[in-house]
Every structure is written in structure tokens, then in C-alpha cells.
Design an enzyme around this catalytic site. Structure first.
Site, mmCIF file in Angstrom:
data_model
loop_
_atom_site.group_PDB
_atom_site.id
_atom_site.type_symbol
_atom_site.label_atom_id
_atom_site.label_comp_id
_atom_site.label_asym_id
_atom_site.label_seq_id
_atom_site.Cartn_x
_atom_site.Cartn_y
_atom_site.Cartn_z
ATOM 1 N N HIS A 131 0.815 -1.213 0.000
ATOM 2 C CA HIS A 131 0.000 0.000 0.000
ATOM 3 C C HIS A 131 0.851 1.266 0.000
ATOM 4 O O HIS A 131 0.408 2.307 0.472
ATOM 5 C CB HIS A 131 -0.928 0.007 1.220
ATOM 6 N N ARG A 139 7.009 -6.039 3.528
ATOM 7 C CA ARG A 139 5.757 -6.628 3.085
ATOM 8 C C ARG A 139 5.701 -6.529 1.565
ATOM 9 O O ARG A 139 5.670 -5.439 1.003
ATOM 10 C CB ARG A 139 4.540 -5.937 3.705
ATOM 11 N N ASP A 149 16.335 -11.332 -2.941
ATOM 12 C CA ASP A 149 17.634 -11.044 -3.533
ATOM 13 C C ASP A 149 18.121 -9.638 -3.205
ATOM 14 O O ASP A 149 19.333 -9.374 -3.223
ATOM 15 C CB ASP A 149 17.580 -11.232 -5.053
ATOM 16 N N GLU A 154 -6.257 -11.802 6.681
ATOM 17 C CA GLU A 154 -7.040 -10.579 6.554
ATOM 18 C C GLU A 154 -8.498 -10.840 6.169
ATOM 19 O O GLU A 154 -9.209 -9.897 5.804
ATOM 20 C CB GLU A 154 -6.404 -9.662 5.505
ATOM 21 N N ASP A 193 -8.574 -5.032 6.736
ATOM 22 C CA ASP A 193 -9.216 -5.847 5.710
ATOM 23 C C ASP A 193 -10.131 -6.904 6.331
ATOM 24 O O ASP A 193 -11.146 -7.271 5.724
ATOM 25 C CB ASP A 193 -8.175 -6.498 4.812
#
Length: 267
Positions: A50, A75, A89, A154, A180
């Protein structure tokens, strides 16, 4: 000379019996990330779901916080193999994957973080910061020790499957997202509604039965304390953009209250 990576978030959780409190970095700014890192919080969430973050900006924020004691967790925007590979990576040792509602989805996420034959992560340690360009001795054979994996529940379906999700091999902990979850319950925007809180705690119970640490976000101090008392081991208690928004509104209110300027809304 071989290098050693920093301890994972899993290691930090295992080393303490207290709740770890964290800050959410949503601005996309490495300067703000470093300011948050210097505040002394236990952990930080660099958000790609987000927030205006791509691979390059996430990397700069990992650099920005690396000199501080707060443990960064990234996240990812979705549980997709290529995205997870690329973020690992970059050198992210701790990842959180959103919108996980079934143990099958959790199993797929765990596989994304492991090299074959245990998983499906693409091998590129010689090219990547993850193994410090092959300067971390034994990285390929000991990949699980260098990465900790968290999934986010969520939805109502996810709560029903909380224990099975937490029991998934390779999942180190579960984070519950009240925003959520509230929306999936028909209570959008009501994260502290009693029914939402009760459902969050029901997820806690399932995750605890599996023996895995549970986390949650709670910007309301009373809610955060309540969730800590209910067993939350790691809690997000504020976000950089929210802190800036509220503080700038307060600043305007303080100095413009006696002017003709209309007062700013407070959310």
C-alpha cells in the site's frame, strides 16, 4: 573474508518474551525510513503493498535502516514467486506476505522462499545482495536460517484456517490485519468494533495453538495494549505517514486557530 548476516526477525522473537513494537514505513522515502529507524522501535515494516515502493526504493530503505537496531520486515505486494525472489535477492531477510486465507496459499509462500529441492526460489546468490554476492559462506545450503517468513490473515476465511496456516512448515509467524478483516466482515473502517476485535482474538487462539508467534497492527494505544495482553508478540503501533499527517494538522491548528482559515479535518 566470509560475512555473517544479521539475525532474522524470527531470532529476535525467540530471544525475548516481551511484545515487540514496530513502525510502518509507507512514505517510500529513505530519509523518513532512517528517521523511523533511529527512533528506537523494535522493528519496522517497509511496505510494498500500500505504498509507492518498487524494488529500487525498497533497497534504498533497507540501506537506510541497516545501521540501526530496528529489524526491517518487507511486506511484498502479493504472494508471487518472482516478487518474493526479487525482494529476497535485495537482501530482505524478513518478509510478510498479505492476503493469505488457506494453508495451501501459505505452503506456496513458504516454497517461494526456499531453494530447490525444498522450494522454488530461483538461484542467484552470486548476483545478489542476499548472499552479499557470495560472501556469506554456505548461504545456498543454509538459506532457511537466513530468511524468516510471515503471512498475513485478513479475511474471515483466513481466521477459520488460522491454526492450519500457522502450522504450515516454513511459516515462522502470522500477522493479523484488522482493517481488511473488518471489511470482509461487512464492518469496513471499524477496526476496533467488538466483533472485529473478537475475531482477531479468535485468530490469535488458533495461531497460538500451533505454537507460532502472532502479530497485529493497532494504532490505537488501548487496542495495542489489549492485543499485547491477548498474546500478540509483535505489533505495529504507528505509521510514518499517519504520524506526519496528524502532527502537521496539529501544527496548523496551533498556529492558525485564530485566523480566518477554516480548521483542518482530523481523521
Amino acid at each position: 573474508m566470509p560475512l555473517r548476516l544479521t539475525p532474522t526477525f524470527r531470532d529476535h522473537l525467540a530471544a525475548t518474551d516481551r511484545t515487540l513494537y514496530g513502525g510502518w514505513i509507507c512514505s517510500g522515502s529513505p530519509v523518513v525510513a532512517e528517521i523511523m529507524a533511529g527512533a528506537g522501535l523494535d522493528w519496522l515494516l517497509i511496505d510494498m503493498e500500500h505504498a509507492p515502493n518498487g524494488l529500487e526504493s525498497t533497497l534504498t530503505q533497507l540501506y537506510a535502516v541497516s545501521g540501526y537496531s530496528s529489524t526491517p520486515v518487507v511486506r511484498v505486494p502479493a504472494g508471487e514467486t518472482v516478487i518474493v525472489k526479487q525482494v529476497l535477492d535485495l537482501g530482505a531477510q524478513n518478509i510478510l506476505v498479505p492476503m493469505i486465507s488457506t494453508p495451501e496459499e501459505a505452503k506456496a509462500v513458504a516454497a517461494m522462499t526456499r531453494y530447490p529441492p525444498a522450494g522454488v526460489r530461483g538461484v542467484g546468490s552470486a548476483l545478489a545482495r542476499s548472499a552479499r554476492w557470495n560472501r556469506v559462506e554456505g548461504y545456498l545450503g543454509n538459506d532457511a536460517a537466513h530468511v524468516s517468513v510471515y503471512v498475513q490473515i485478513e479475511t474471515v476465511e483466513g481466521v477459520a484456517n488460522a491454526r492450519a496456516i500457522a502450522e504450515t512448515p516454513g511459516v515462522d509467524g502470522v500477522f493479523v490485519g484488522p482493517s481488511d478483516l473488518a471489511a470482509s466482515m461487512g464492518l469496513i473502517g471499524q477496526q476496533t468494533h467488538p466483533d472485529v476485535v473478537a475475531t482477531v482474538k479468535r485468530a490469535f487462539a488458533g495461531i497460538a495453538t500451533a505454537g507460532k508467534p502472532v502479530g497485529v497492527n493497532a494504532f490505537d494505544a488501548a487496542a495495542a495494549r489489549d492485543y499485547a495482553a491477548a498474546g500478540a508478540r509483535f505489533i505495529l503501533v504507528g505509521a510514518d505517514v499517519a504520524l506526519l499527517a496528524r502532527a502537521s494538522e496539529k501544527l496548523a491548528e496551533t498556529y492558525l486557530a485564530d485566523t480566518d482559515r477554516a480548521p483542518r479535518a482530523s481523521y
